[in-house]
Design a protein around this motif. Structure first.
Motif, PDB file in Angstrom:
ATOM      1  N   TYR A 375       0.837  -1.214   0.000  1.00 43.68           N
ATOM      2  CA  TYR A 375       0.000   0.000   0.000  1.00 43.68           C
ATOM      3  C   TYR A 375       0.865   1.254   0.000  1.00 43.68           C
ATOM      4  CZ  TYR A 375      -4.307  -2.658   0.725  1.00 43.68           C
ATOM      5  OH  TYR A 375      -5.386  -3.494   0.574  1.00 43.68           O
ATOM      6  N   MET A 376       2.018   1.167   0.664  1.00 40.39           N
ATOM      7  CA  MET A 376       2.951   2.310   0.646  1.00 40.39           C
ATOM      8  C   MET A 376       3.420   2.570  -0.784  1.00 40.39           C
ATOM      9  SD  MET A 376       3.989   3.773   3.554  1.00 40.39           S
ATOM     10  CE  MET A 376       5.756   4.035   3.624  1.00 40.39           C
ATOM     11  N   GLU A 377       3.757   1.482  -1.496  1.00 35.00           N
ATOM     12  CA  GLU A 377       4.191   1.623  -2.894  1.00 35.00           C
ATOM     13  C   GLU A 377       3.085   2.233  -3.747  1.00 35.00           C
ATOM     14  OE1 GLU A 377       7.104   1.108  -4.173  1.00 35.00           O
ATOM     15  OE2 GLU A 377       8.130   0.021  -2.561  1.00 35.00           O
ATOM     16  N   MET A 378       1.825   1.897  -3.399  1.00 36.36           N
ATOM     17  CA  MET A 378       0.688   2.404  -4.181  1.00 36.36           C
ATOM     18  C   MET A 378       0.228   3.782  -3.674  1.00 36.36           C
ATOM     19  SD  MET A 378      -0.973  -1.357  -4.172  1.00 36.36           S
ATOM     20  CE  MET A 378      -2.701  -1.015  -4.310  1.00 36.36           C
ATOM     21  N   LYS A 379       1.011   4.352  -2.731  1.00 37.05           N
ATOM     22  CA  LYS A 379       0.707   5.687  -2.161  1.00 37.05           C
ATOM     23  C   LYS A 379      -0.638   5.726  -1.433  1.00 37.05           C
ATOM     24  CE  LYS A 379       4.335   7.727  -4.218  1.00 37.05           C
ATOM     25  NZ  LYS A 379       5.139   6.510  -4.372  1.00 37.05           N
ATOM     26  N   ASN A 380      -1.105   4.541  -0.953  1.00 37.38           N
ATOM     27  CA  ASN A 380      -2.366   4.507  -0.205  1.00 37.38           C
ATOM     28  C   ASN A 380      -2.015   4.448   1.285  1.00 37.38           C
ATOM     29  OD1 ASN A 380      -4.791   3.944   0.967  1.00 37.38           O
ATOM     30  ND2 ASN A 380      -5.371   2.313  -0.458  1.00 37.38           N
ATOM     31  N   THR A 381      -1.743   5.648   1.856  1.00 34.48           N
ATOM     32  CA  THR A 381      -1.175   5.665   3.211  1.00 34.48           C
ATOM     33  C   THR A 381      -2.175   5.177   4.264  1.00 34.48           C
ATOM     34  OG1 THR A 381      -1.672   8.007   3.162  1.00 34.48           O
ATOM     35  CG2 THR A 381       0.626   7.395   2.954  1.00 34.48           C
ATOM     36  N   SER A 382      -3.457   5.493   4.105  1.00 34.57           N
ATOM     37  CA  SER A 382      -4.398   5.097   5.162  1.00 34.57           C
ATOM     38  C   SER A 382      -4.527   3.577   5.229  1.00 34.57           C
ATOM     39  CB  SER A 382      -5.768   5.745   4.948  1.00 34.57           C
ATOM     40  OG  SER A 382      -6.311   5.302   3.722  1.00 34.57           O
ATOM     41  N   ALA A 383      -4.555   2.926   4.056  1.00 33.74           N
ATOM     42  CA  ALA A 383      -4.625   1.451   4.049  1.00 33.74           C
ATOM     43  C   ALA A 383      -3.331   0.863   4.612  1.00 33.74           C
ATOM     44  CB  ALA A 383      -4.860   0.940   2.630  1.00 33.74           C
ATOM     45  N   LEU A 405       5.116   2.047   9.975  1.00 35.30           N
ATOM     46  CA  LEU A 405       4.245   3.132  10.457  1.00 35.30           C
ATOM     47  C   LEU A 405       5.021   4.449  10.508  1.00 35.30           C
ATOM     48  CD1 LEU A 405       2.153   1.436  13.285  1.00 35.30           C
ATOM     49  CD2 LEU A 405       1.242   2.618  11.289  1.00 35.30           C
ATOM     50  N   GLY A 406       6.281   4.366  10.953  1.00 33.58           N
ATOM     51  CA  GLY A 406       7.121   5.571  10.978  1.00 33.58           C
ATOM     52  C   GLY A 406       7.253   6.173   9.592  1.00 33.58           C
ATOM     53  N   GLN A 407       7.528   5.303   8.585  1.00 30.97           N
ATOM     54  CA  GLN A 407       7.677   5.790   7.202  1.00 30.97           C
ATOM     55  C   GLN A 407       6.387   6.419   6.687  1.00 30.97           C
ATOM     56  OE1 GLN A 407       9.133   1.999   5.550  1.00 30.97           O
ATOM     57  NE2 GLN A 407      10.920   3.101   4.811  1.00 30.97           N
ATOM     58  N   THR A 408       5.262   5.788   7.035  1.00 28.38           N
ATOM     59  CA  THR A 408       3.974   6.303   6.556  1.00 28.38           C
ATOM     60  C   THR A 408       3.717   7.702   7.102  1.00 28.38           C
ATOM     61  OG1 THR A 408       3.260   4.017   6.886  1.00 28.38           O
ATOM     62  CG2 THR A 408       1.596   5.553   6.144  1.00 28.38           C
ATOM     63  N   TYR A 409       3.960   7.868   8.419  1.00 30.10           N
ATOM     64  CA  TYR A 409       3.718   9.189   9.010  1.00 30.10           C
ATOM     65  C   TYR A 409       4.743  10.217   8.526  1.00 30.10           C
ATOM     66  CZ  TYR A 409      -0.095   7.537  11.869  1.00 30.10           C
ATOM     67  OH  TYR A 409      -1.303   7.034  12.277  1.00 30.10           O
ATOM     68  N   GLU A 410       5.909   9.718   8.094  1.00 28.86           N
ATOM     69  CA  GLU A 410       6.911  10.633   7.514  1.00 28.86           C
ATOM     70  C   GLU A 410       6.370  11.197   6.208  1.00 28.86           C
ATOM     71  OE1 GLU A 410      11.658  10.431   6.500  1.00 28.86           O
ATOM     72  OE2 GLU A 410      10.790   8.824   7.693  1.00 28.86           O
ATOM     73  N   ILE A 411       5.739  10.322   5.405  1.00 27.54           N
ATOM     74  CA  ILE A 411       5.144  10.776   4.140  1.00 27.54           C
ATOM     75  C   ILE A 411       4.029  11.789   4.421  1.00 27.54           C
ATOM     76  CG2 ILE A 411       3.702  10.014   2.183  1.00 27.54           C
ATOM     77  CD1 ILE A 411       5.330   7.390   2.253  1.00 27.54           C
ATOM     78  N   LEU A 412       3.286  11.532   5.530  1.00 27.40           N
ATOM     79  CA  LEU A 412       2.177  12.438   5.883  1.00 27.40           C
ATOM     80  C   LEU A 412       2.675  13.694   6.598  1.00 27.40           C
ATOM     81  CD1 LEU A 412      -0.344   9.750   7.176  1.00 27.40           C
ATOM     82  CD2 LEU A 412      -0.460  10.972   5.004  1.00 27.40           C
ATOM     83  N   LYS A 413       4.022  13.838   6.689  1.00 30.30           N
ATOM     84  CA  LYS A 413       4.650  15.010   7.322  1.00 30.30           C
ATOM     85  C   LYS A 413       4.145  15.218   8.758  1.00 30.30           C
ATOM     86  CE  LYS A 413       6.129  17.425   3.206  1.00 30.30           C
ATOM     87  NZ  LYS A 413       6.126  16.201   2.423  1.00 30.30           N
TER      88      LYS A 413
END
Length: 541
Positions: A375-383, A405-413
């Motif tokens: 999902y990270m690769e597909m830019k679907n952060t919530s999933a 989770l750390g990486q995801t929240y990094e993308i979400l700034k």
């Protein structure tokens, strides 16, 4: 059998008792083989198939026994004889997964074996209904929406038996499982410890205990029986707690005492090397294991992770096809195929296979984590966040999910969130440079530069996998106009790159040479400055 004073005495027929009590050492391998064959039979009779398989595999790795030494089956008690018909019928229903039907015919049976099967059938019936309901709604499931309805009743009945001291080792194991499912972790641990004292040979109880221990401190306070099974347990828990040196030492000891042919131990050693990212070693052990046991499916998803990291497309493709031929509806097979599609950058297809794995087993840790990555690769952060959270619910020790989770929240700034998750990942893997570099970047964003410097330096000290820590540290020193330290870091970085002998495109090489040229120029070291400036010419930028 070494047992602590508070332990409930087990009710075992006299002929079985001496075989079921275990020695603390491996001096008598024949005796251990007899014990393993006996427990494989007892667990099979009770429908505990994974424990039975484990014992049988381990017994197979030891030399065969002569006819005179083979153990006769345990004698039948009066209670067993009375329940024989009901038990035989119910076991047949149990084997074809008709759990409610099995429980119906066992109702009112008194013998230990029939009572266990009665309770276990009710438990599995509840689990099956829960899983079916989970599968029907496998979307972003909130925790605890679907529950096993049978658990509360089972807990009440088993706790009465427990207080009356009427539970044998298998009954205690089931009681522990019920408590764990109800999130009563402390009580569950006590009951599992009791189960290991009463029936040290049952691997299932040890394994459940493994899943509940979160750190080494907790392990110290457990009063475990002094038995050879404890060595297998400690090796397993050390692997889980990322104490890989200790785990490998334990497994080596087990191989030395006579378990060298055990495919279980070989696979655990491969998993341990995978956990410390010694990829070449892990790959060679897995390849050896595949030759020994070509139809094995367990741990093959771990093997596929290694092939994925090394971008070995043809090997991963071969593994996926091979497992598909053996059994395409196994969780591990779905994960291997998912990894194969992920390596080919077909992320939607990969996610589909990880979802299929979770439909087969919603509690399968690896699939949740891998699905998060897709999902990270597909830019679907919530999933992605949802998937990683599920992974953590299944196992709080999964550092990949915390890191994800750390990486995801990094993308979400959202650096404060991101800091919390990276810290959790770092606690689980204190010597993994990737966690430390991620933490350093987080501190940098939050302008806590002293903390960031510490993280980068520590990442370099533990052996920087991605060779980025020194560059980041140098840039920090640059920011803080500490030119002497910055130059030192760049020099170390360049020495490191050239000493490892790999010809890799290091993007930061030109940055390092350019900074050093300017630094030497300021220091009026003309020759060094000239050399560095010359080196700069080799880079496009």
């Amino acid at each position: 059998m070494a047992a602590s004073t508070s332990v409930v005495p087990v009710v075992v027929t006299a002929a079985v008792a001496p075989v079921l009590s275990t020695n603390s050492d491996f001096s008598d391998l024949r005796e251990i083989k007899k014990q393993l064959l006996l427990i494989a039979g007892l667990t099979r009779e009770r429908g505990l198939l994974h424990s039975s398989k484990w014992s049988a595999e381990l017994a197979f790795s030891l030399p065969a026994l002569p006819l005179a030494e083979l153990q006769p089956p345990p004698p039948i008690t009066e209670e067993d004889a009375q329940d024989m018909d009901a038990y035989t019928l119910a076991k047949a229903y149990f084997d074809v997964k008709e759990y409610d039907r099995a429980a119906h015919f066992l109702h009112g049976c008194d013998s230990k074996k029939a009572y266990f099967l009665y309770m276990y059938s009710r438990y599995l019936s509840g689990e099956k209904k829960k899983d079916d309901e989970t599968v029907d709604s496998l979307g972003p499931l909130e925790k605890g929406q679907v529950k096993n309805e049978a658990l509360r009743e089972l807990r009440v009945e088993l706790s009465k038996k427990h207080q009356a001291r009427e539970l044998d080792g298998f009954g205690l194991y089931l009681y522990g499982v019920v408590l764990r499912k109800l999130d009563l972790v402390k009580e569950a641990i006590d009951v599992f410890v009791e189960a290991t004292h009463v029936l040290p040979l049952h691997w299932g109880a040890w394994l459940e205990l493994c899943n509940l221990i979160t750190d080494k401190e907790m392990l110290k306070f457990l009063s475990l029986p002094d038995t050879w099974m404890k060595e297998f347990f400690l090796a397993h828990i050390y692997t889980e707690l990322q104490l890989i040196e200790e785990a490998l030492q334990k497994y080596q000891n087990l191989i030395d005492v006579g378990f060298s042919k055990s495919s279980y131990i070989v696979s655990q050693i491969a998993v341990a090397y995978h956990n410390i990212r010694d990829i070449d070693k892990a790959l060679s052990i897995f390849n050896e294991l595949r030759k020994q046991d070509p139809y094995r499916i367990e741990n093959m998803d771990t093997f596929s992770n290694l092939l994925y990291v090394r971008s070995m497309k043809s090997e991963l493709s071969y593994l996926a096809h091979n497992l598909c031929e053996i059994d395409k509806y196994r969780v591990e097979t779905c994960c291997v195929i998912g990894n194969y599609y992920s390596l080919r950058s077909q992320h939607e297809k990969a996610a589909l296979y990880f979802q299929r794995a979770l439909k087969l087993n919603p509690r399968y840790l690896g699939a949740w984590t891998l699905m998060g990555h897709e999902y990270m690769e597909m830019k679907n952060t919530s999933a992605a966040i949802q998937a990683y959270r599920h992974a953590i619910e299944v196992n709080k020790r999964d550092y990949r999910a915390w890191y994800g989770l750390g990486q995801t929240y990094e993308i979400l700034k959202m650096p404060f969130y991101c800091l919390y998750y990276y810290r959790r990942a770092h606690q689980l893997r204190p010597n993994d440079s990737r966690m430390l570099v991620a933490l350093g970047e987080c501190y940098e964003k939050l302008n806590q530069l002293v903390e960031a410097k510490k993280c980068y330096w520590r990442a370099y000290a533990v052996g920087d996998v991605e060779k980025m820590a020194l560059v980041k540290l140098a840039k920090l020193h640059e920011q803080l106009t500490e030119s002497e330290q910055a130059a030192q870091c760049y020099i170390k970085y360049i020495q490191d790159i050239y000493s490892c002998g790999e010809i890799v495109e290091h993007l930061e090489e030109s940055t390092a040479f350019r900074y050093l040229a300017q630094y030497y120029f300021k220091c009026k070291l003309w020759d060094e400055a000239s050399t560095c400036a010359q080196k700069c010419c080799a880079f496009n930028d």
